[in-house]
Design an enzyme around this catalytic site. Structure first.
Site, mmCIF file in Angstrom:
data_model
loop_
_atom_site.group_PDB
_atom_site.id
_atom_site.type_symbol
_atom_site.label_atom_id
_atom_site.label_comp_id
_atom_site.label_asym_id
_atom_site.label_seq_id
_atom_site.Cartn_x
_atom_site.Cartn_y
_atom_site.Cartn_z
ATOM 1 C CB SER A 112 30.279 3.888 -60.218
ATOM 2 O OG SER A 112 31.650 4.227 -60.324
ATOM 3 C CG ASP A 123 34.712 -1.199 -55.018
ATOM 4 O OD1 ASP A 123 35.373 -0.169 -55.259
ATOM 5 O OD2 ASP A 123 33.574 -1.374 -55.496
ATOM 6 C CG HIS A 148 33.575 2.622 -56.490
ATOM 7 N ND1 HIS A 148 33.464 1.319 -56.934
ATOM 8 C CD2 HIS A 148 33.146 3.410 -57.502
ATOM 9 C CE1 HIS A 148 32.977 1.320 -58.168
ATOM 10 N NE2 HIS A 148 32.777 2.576 -58.538
#
Length: 384
Positions: free
Chosen positions: A35, A341, A344
């Site tokens: 991600s 978040d 990340h």
């Protein structure tokens, strides 16, 4: 989805510009990762629970709408590529991807929730593990061979530079979770050995208990597929991401997770040194940004951040919210938060990390060919 990819951040291949059978092949990137490097592959995985398809993801980039990146702006791979004058590669699952686009821009195979191990991130339902990403890379090779011929394609891929950013999910979304068999099949050392062994096999194709086996698989796979110039990014202090903090009793960093990241980085660095010494015409390097990221988290003010322990995008007192959603509340100044978040880094944090890796590797701009450089992300707005 995870932070350890911070350092463990990102896989990118740069293909040096050369003339191949009449094709003016530019310097491009092939990116493998999770991600931290995903630019839209998971958007095309309809059943995946690892998604960045809702506001406020992408708020500080382009038109401000979600673009598949798990942050408010650019990824580390974006920033490094931009600084080197390289085009940003499209997601491999982008339906508009063509052979000409691959020769022009390369490909990004990164997938949120993906790991070195196939079993990692299983509860996300759909994600591309590193093995699957390498399968897709093999498909890319077949397309390019059909386009420019086998000999030209072989040189095209052997001249490429590959950067891989994976590993944190194998801990956060696998080994450290009791619902996974790996959590009770291995101890800390043997899991790292398992990872290294797997990664080595993978690298030879495109650690000696759990972690050793992972790295060895990775090596074998990529090398057999033509990868000769490769950079693997290490892990950051994953025990300090907001998700790990909020799950601790003291709201502090989880030291066991950080020690695992350090062990992974040590084993990964040794693996890259070993591979470079024994594989023909191969230069494999390991990028470790753990220290600088740890220093930022410990002394954020010195680096221009006001917050390095909680997410900018949160759901009020409901923690962990896991992902950023339209109902989430944003911090007043996104440029001052290290984390976007629960998992990340923010655009500002990614820029700091990218600059550290650029300095560590001594990366410089490539000779620009025709075509404009990629547009930078918009500066984060101080407005929520």
């Amino acid at each position: 989805m995870k932070f350890t990819a911070l350092a463990a951040m990102m896989a990118a291949v740069t293909v040096l510009g050369l003339l191949i059978d009449g094709h003016d092949c530019k310097i491009v990137q092939f990116i493998f990762g999770d991600s931290l490097s995903d630019v839209g592959n998971n958007k095309r995985l309809s059943r995946s629970l690892a998604q960045a398809s809702l506001p406020w993801y992408g708020i500080d980039m382009g038109n401000g709408l979600p673009n598949g990146r798990f942050t408010n702006g650019r990824t580390v791979a974006d920033i490094i590529g931009d600084n080197m004058g390289l085009p940003r590669p499209p997601a491999v699952l982008d339906p508009s991807l063509t052979e000409d686009m691959i020769l022009e821009k390369g490909v990004n195979y990164a997938s949120g929730g993906g790991g070195i191990l196939n079993e990692t991130g299983g509860y996300f339902i759909q994600k591309l593990s590193l093995y699957r990403q390498i399968d897709l890379f093999q498909g890319t090779q077949t397309l390019i061979k059909s386009k420019i011929g086998a000999n030209a394609a072989e040189k095209f891929f052997q001249d490429a530079r590959y950067v891989v950013a994976l590993g944190s999910n194998d801990f956060i979304n696998n080994y450290l979770m009791p619902l996974y068999r790996d959590s009770w099949s291995y101890n800390d050392q043997t899991f790292i050995e398992y990872l290294m062994g797997t990664l080595e096999r993978q690298l030879k194709s495109i650690v000696r208990s759990f972690l050793t086996r992972v790295l060895r698989a990775f090596e074998q796979l990529l090398h057999s597929l033509g990868a000769r110039q490769l950079i693997v990014f290490g892990l950051g202090p994953m025990g300090c991401i907001p998700l790990q903090r909020v799950l601790s009793t003291s709201n502090g960093c989880q030291e066991r997770s950080n020690k695992l990241a350090l062990s992974f980085n040590k084993a990964g660095n040794k693996l890259m040194e070993d591979l470079s010494s024994k594989l023909p015409n191969a230069t494999y390097r390991f990028g470790d940004a753990y220290d600088v990221v740890n220093d930022v988290i410990t002394n954020p003010i010195q680096y221009g951040f006001t917050n390095a322990d909680s997410p900018c995008c949160s759901f009020g007192i409901i923690r962990p919210a896991l992902t950023c959603v339209p109902a989430s509340v944003l911090c007043s100044d996104r440029s001052k938060y290290f984390f976007w978040d629960e998992y990340h880094p923010s655009d500002s944090a990614n820029e700091l990390i990218a600059k550290e890796l650029i300095k560590k590797f001594g990366l410089s701009r490539v000779d620009e060919t025709d075509g404009p450089s990629p547009a930078p992300a918009f500066a984060p707005s101080p407005e929520g």
